[in-house]
Motif scaffolding. Structure first.
Motif, PDB file in Angstrom:
ATOM      1  N   TYR A  36       0.827  -1.211   0.000  1.00 37.95           N
ATOM      2  CA  TYR A  36       0.000   0.000   0.000  1.00 37.95           C
ATOM      3  C   TYR A  36       0.858   1.256   0.000  1.00 37.95           C
ATOM      4  CZ  TYR A  36      -3.414   3.490   1.360  1.00 37.95           C
ATOM      5  OH  TYR A  36      -4.199   4.621   1.395  1.00 37.95           O
ATOM      6  N   GLU A  37       1.822   1.300   0.916  1.00 37.42           N
ATOM      7  CA  GLU A  37       2.679   2.478   1.030  1.00 37.42           C
ATOM      8  C   GLU A  37       3.540   2.676  -0.209  1.00 37.42           C
ATOM      9  OE1 GLU A  37       2.541   4.802   3.227  1.00 37.42           O
ATOM     10  OE2 GLU A  37       1.256   3.854   4.708  1.00 37.42           O
ATOM     11  N   GLU A  63      -6.662   5.171  -0.826  1.00 35.00           N
ATOM     12  CA  GLU A  63      -7.408   4.393   0.156  1.00 35.00           C
ATOM     13  C   GLU A  63      -8.802   4.065  -0.372  1.00 35.00           C
ATOM     14  OE1 GLU A  63      -9.556   5.384   4.316  1.00 35.00           O
ATOM     15  OE2 GLU A  63      -7.423   5.866   4.257  1.00 35.00           O
ATOM     16  N   GLN A 119      -4.332  -4.380   6.918  1.00 41.77           N
ATOM     17  CA  GLN A 119      -3.555  -4.514   8.154  1.00 41.77           C
ATOM     18  C   GLN A 119      -2.181  -3.867   8.030  1.00 41.77           C
ATOM     19  OE1 GLN A 119      -4.713  -5.672  10.966  1.00 41.77           O
ATOM     20  NE2 GLN A 119      -6.650  -6.350  10.139  1.00 41.77           N
ATOM     21  N   SER A 120      -1.831  -3.386   6.831  1.00 38.33           N
ATOM     22  CA  SER A 120      -0.463  -2.948   6.565  1.00 38.33           C
ATOM     23  C   SER A 120      -0.088  -1.584   7.151  1.00 38.33           C
ATOM     24  CB  SER A 120      -0.178  -2.973   5.061  1.00 38.33           C
ATOM     25  OG  SER A 120      -0.943  -2.006   4.379  1.00 38.33           O
ATOM     26  N   THR A 121      -1.059  -0.746   7.458  1.00 41.76           N
ATOM     27  CA  THR A 121      -0.745   0.552   8.068  1.00 41.76           C
ATOM     28  C   THR A 121      -1.773   0.863   9.150  1.00 41.76           C
ATOM     29  OG1 THR A 121      -2.134   1.980   6.669  1.00 41.76           O
ATOM     30  CG2 THR A 121       0.059   1.420   5.810  1.00 41.76           C
ATOM     31  N   GLU A 122      -1.368   1.717  10.063  1.00 42.38           N
ATOM     32  CA  GLU A 122      -2.265   2.112  11.158  1.00 42.38           C
ATOM     33  C   GLU A 122      -3.513   2.812  10.607  1.00 42.38           C
ATOM     34  OE1 GLU A 122      -3.784   2.040  14.710  1.00 42.38           O
ATOM     35  OE2 GLU A 122      -1.795   1.200  14.358  1.00 42.38           O
ATOM     36  N   ARG A 125      -5.829   0.218   9.188  1.00 44.19           N
ATOM     37  CA  ARG A 125      -6.471  -0.560  10.256  1.00 44.19           C
ATOM     38  C   ARG A 125      -7.620   0.244  10.870  1.00 44.19           C
ATOM     39  NH1 ARG A 125      -1.148  -2.324  10.959  1.00 44.19           N
ATOM     40  NH2 ARG A 125      -0.644  -0.736  12.526  1.00 44.19           N
TER      41      ARG A 125
END
Length: 198
Positions: A36-37, A63, A119-122, A125
């Motif tokens: 994602y990032e 997103e 789940q890959s970034t805060e 999440r």
């Protein structure tokens, strides 16, 4: 027969839908490949064959692309499916039946990929948590239509919260077990466990 003013709108809508689907498809492939990032908005636009400006006509952020990629139609289907349930049963039982009927909408390979990405970034999440809250509200609204007495609202809200928690547990178990059983199996298991607690 449609008049001439309706035809361009239909064509325009079809092209808009095709472009949107292309952005989602290319975006998801890039997310899987680069994370994602590691995926930029510009990279998604380029892969989809559109400009950055055009991208914003369809989505506000990368997103939103990720969330659209996962839209299995569960949120859209939940309210009507709940309203199809008979009001002469207990609300928790009705919700369980409703979720079991809709379970197959979530059972896709993409849903597992989506979950890993979410789940890959805060921030993702947190967005995933927000989706469950939105879904809970959809469920509550439908239940309040089925059982309209204002005196029942707090109880129905509690049922919606518990049902979404049970669904989350079922989804976690389904993924942890690599979809060894259909999602409906884990939903039933969750509601059975819930019943044993009272």
């Amino acid at each position: 027969m449609k008049d001439a003013s309706e035809r361009p709108q239909g064509l325009r809508e079809r092209k808009r839908h095709e472009t949107s689907e292309r952005i989602i498809e290319k975006g998801l492939k890039l997310f899987v490949k680069n994370g994602y990032e590691g995926t930029t908005l510009d990279a998604i636009a380029e892969a989809a064959g559109i400009s950055r400006r055009t991208f914003f006509y369809y989505f506000k952020s990368k997103e939103d692309v990720l969330l659209a990629a996962h839209d299995s139609g569960l949120k859209k289907a939940l309210g009507p499916a709940m309203l199809d349930e008979a009001p002469d049963q207990a609300p928790l039982e009705a919700v369980q039946r409703c979720l079991i009927k809709l379970a197959s909408r979530y059972e896709t390979k993409e849903s597992v990929v989506f979950d890993r990405l979410m789940q890959s970034t805060e921030a993702l999440r947190a967005r995933k948590e927000a989706v469950f809250v939105e879904t809970e509200q959809i469920l509550l609204d439908a239940m309040c239509e089925l059982w309209p007495s204002p005196a029942r609202r707090d109880g129905l809200r509690l049922v919606a919260m518990v049902a979404m928690g049970t669904l989350r547990l079922a989804l976690d178990k389904w993924k942890q077990n690599n979809a060894a059983h259909p999602l409906a199996y884990y939903i039933r298991q969750g509601f059975t466990l819930l019943a044993k607690q009272f």
